[in-house]
Design an enzyme around this catalytic site. Structure first.
Site, PDB file in Angstrom:
ATOM      1  N   ASP A  46      15.434  61.830  -4.301  1.00  0.00           N
ATOM      2  CA  ASP A  46      15.598  61.152  -3.017  1.00  0.00           C
ATOM      3  C   ASP A  46      14.477  61.553  -2.063  1.00  0.00           C
ATOM      4  O   ASP A  46      13.894  62.634  -2.205  1.00  0.00           O
ATOM      5  CB  ASP A  46      16.944  61.519  -2.388  1.00  0.00           C
ATOM      6  N   TYR A  74      18.015  73.106  -9.606  1.00  0.00           N
ATOM      7  CA  TYR A  74      17.826  72.787  -8.193  1.00  0.00           C
ATOM      8  C   TYR A  74      18.153  73.988  -7.310  1.00  0.00           C
ATOM      9  O   TYR A  74      19.003  74.809  -7.661  1.00  0.00           O
ATOM     10  CB  TYR A  74      18.743  71.638  -7.757  1.00  0.00           C
ATOM     11  N   ASP A  88      24.952  63.510   2.487  1.00  0.00           N
ATOM     12  CA  ASP A  88      23.811  64.341   2.863  1.00  0.00           C
ATOM     13  C   ASP A  88      23.471  64.131   4.333  1.00  0.00           C
ATOM     14  O   ASP A  88      24.128  63.364   5.045  1.00  0.00           O
ATOM     15  CB  ASP A  88      22.593  64.068   1.965  1.00  0.00           C
ATOM     16  N   ARG A 181      24.418  66.101  -4.445  1.00  0.00           N
ATOM     17  CA  ARG A 181      25.145  65.722  -3.222  1.00  0.00           C
ATOM     18  C   ARG A 181      26.650  65.768  -3.457  1.00  0.00           C
ATOM     19  O   ARG A 181      27.414  66.286  -2.648  1.00  0.00           O
ATOM     20  CB  ARG A 181      24.760  64.297  -2.799  1.00  0.00           C
TER      21      ARG A 181
END
Length: 204
Positions: A46, A74, A88, A181
């Protein structure tokens, strides 16, 4: 008009994608800068996410699917007590909740998410329904029922808990198809206060 001759470049470029740039914008920029004939990426990040975006050039685009199937790591920061419509910080705040947690509770809660679990993909995603990405329906206020999918969380480590800001930073090693997310939201729900993702960086 003479057709522009592009460079035949084969290989993989490991790009540290900057904040605010979509994955597609990133590869178009690389294609322009290298005047490359064929460019593709392996796993969308994203615009709010940074970090590793392997960019396949030329012949390497033929095995991009193998990289798409790979596990990913991540570093993610979640804001506890804030719930948004996108999961988010780019979305609108729909609810705020009191946060009543401590370090021990957070660490115990994270253990619940390690292993094979199920996850419902978010409405604000590029998954298709009748040929249209889900985020288009979401922007129109339409909720589409999404089936649960099986994913795996191999490692979920608490790196930092900031009591003042009520933010937690996690390192997560996950299987393909995992939405960080959604993971942040689910952890927030398990803690009883909700959460939304405010920063994300892919490291592997």
């Amino acid at each position: 008009m003479t057709k522009k001759i592009r460079n035949k470049i084969n290989g993989i470029l490991l790009l540290d994608k900057p904040l605010g740039l979509s994955s597609n914008q990133a590869i178009q920029k690389i294609k322009y800068l290298l005047n490359a004939e064929k460019v593709g990426h392996t796993g969308t990040l994203d615009p709010m996410a940074t970090g590793l975006l392997p960019v396949c050039l030329g012949e390497a685009t033929k095995f991009a699917a193998y990289l798409l199937d790979g596990d990913k790591e991540y570093i993610a920061t979640a804001q506890l007590g804030i719930i948004t419509d996108t999961g988010d910080s780019e979305g609108n705040i729909v609810e705020t909740k009191d946060v009543n947690v401590n370090l021990g509770l957070i660490e115990e809660t994270l253990k619940q998410f390690i292993g094979e679990i199920t996850q419902i993909p978010p409405m604000y995603s590029a998954l298709k329904h009748n040929g249209r990405p889900l985020y288009e329906y979401a922007r129109e206020g339409i909720e589409i029922e999404r089936p649960q999918r099986n994913i795996a969380i191999y490692k979920l480590e608490l790196i930092n808990y900031d009591h003042d800001s009520q933010q937690i930073t996690l390192k997560a090693l996950v299987s393909k198809g995992t939405y960080i997310r959604t993971l942040a939201e689910d952890i927030g729900n398990a803690l009883g206060c909700g959460a939304s993702l405010i920063a994300l960086r892919r490291t592997k």
